[in-house]
Scaffold this active site. Sequence first.
Site, short mmCIF file in Angstrom:
data_model
loop_
_atom_site.label_atom_id
_atom_site.label_comp_id
_atom_site.label_asym_id
_atom_site.label_seq_id
_atom_site.Cartn_x
_atom_site.Cartn_y
_atom_site.Cartn_z
N GLU A 96 51.97 24.78 66.32
CA GLU A 96 52.79 24.92 65.15
C GLU A 96 52.71 23.72 64.13
OE1 GLU A 96 56.00 23.17 64.49
OE2 GLU A 96 55.28 21.99 66.08
N HIS A 130 56.53 27.04 68.61
CA HIS A 130 57.08 25.49 68.84
C HIS A 130 57.08 25.27 70.22
CE1 HIS A 130 60.00 22.22 67.99
NE2 HIS A 130 59.47 22.51 66.74
#
Length: 338
Positions: A10, A307
């Site tokens: 990410e 994430h």
Amino acid sequence: MLTIDGSFGEGGGQILRTSLTLSLVTGTPFRINRIRAGRKNPGLLRQHLTAVKAAARVGGAEVAGASIGSRELTFAPAGVFPGNHTFAVGTAGSATLVLQTVLPPLLTGAGPSRLTLEGGTHNPFAPPFDFLARAFLPIVNRMAPGVAATLERPGFYPAGGGRFTVTIEPASRLHRVDLLERGAVRRQLARAVVARLPRHIAEREIAVIAEKMGSRDLHLEIEEASTSRGPGNIVTIEIESEHVTEVFTGFGQRGVRAEQVAQTAVQAARRYLDADVPVGEHLADQLLVPLAIAGGGTFRTLPLTQHARTNIEVLKAFLDIPVSSEQVASQGWLVTVG
């Protein structure tokens, strides 16, 4: 010295923060390049720089590249030094993420610590203080240390100015935790907080939650935060179950109706309840590092976010520990650390 690519996955600040944490825990120096390359404004922002400086102070570290906008950093710790520390972001940047960086190594430090953190405590881009105190730290305390957090003054985006303290009584080692069942729901609490804004905003939010959650046992509260330095609004839905407490949030923003803020929190809470898992997606992300430091643990959760998957790859770079995830139900995933 490890080299970490700050652009993978990410591509955000979590790669840097987890690297700092694990560098302190393992004593491993590292170099990170392309910091926050996946973000609109790449490089170090104020809150990331504060996390670097906090980690450097706790670790007595030698650091190069610690400046606003820097896209490359080297970090070499000398150890872990508990004690009294104050870390101030200086903006509405998240102070809870600064804590996230330095807390894990202090959990097994050579002595107690008292941390004072200033900045954003209720920031839409980070875990709010309520989540930290009610969902995350109670699980950390099951691992043996004693950690307590006290909010002295909320800090909403964009004014910031929040302040909270954290006391840490370390343990010689962390115990593993297994969170496989949520257990019966014991209590549900919805709270709408307004700071320097009309009370009717909170009243409208609470009305939506009362209607949409559909629970007779739902407790409703409105709080007017008089000590905040700027305007702000947050809605939290706290679900206390037999084995875990989860917190879901909606943040007030300019141009967003109060009803939509409440609906955001309701949707997250109902998704969690419908999935019948103990750990929500944000708590899953937070638990990975302490479980890895403890040497193992398991939990059932919703599908892992990008994430969290990025965080796992950073863990594997610093620690020789397996981390796996597999789907075990229509909406449930089993995460195994160690």
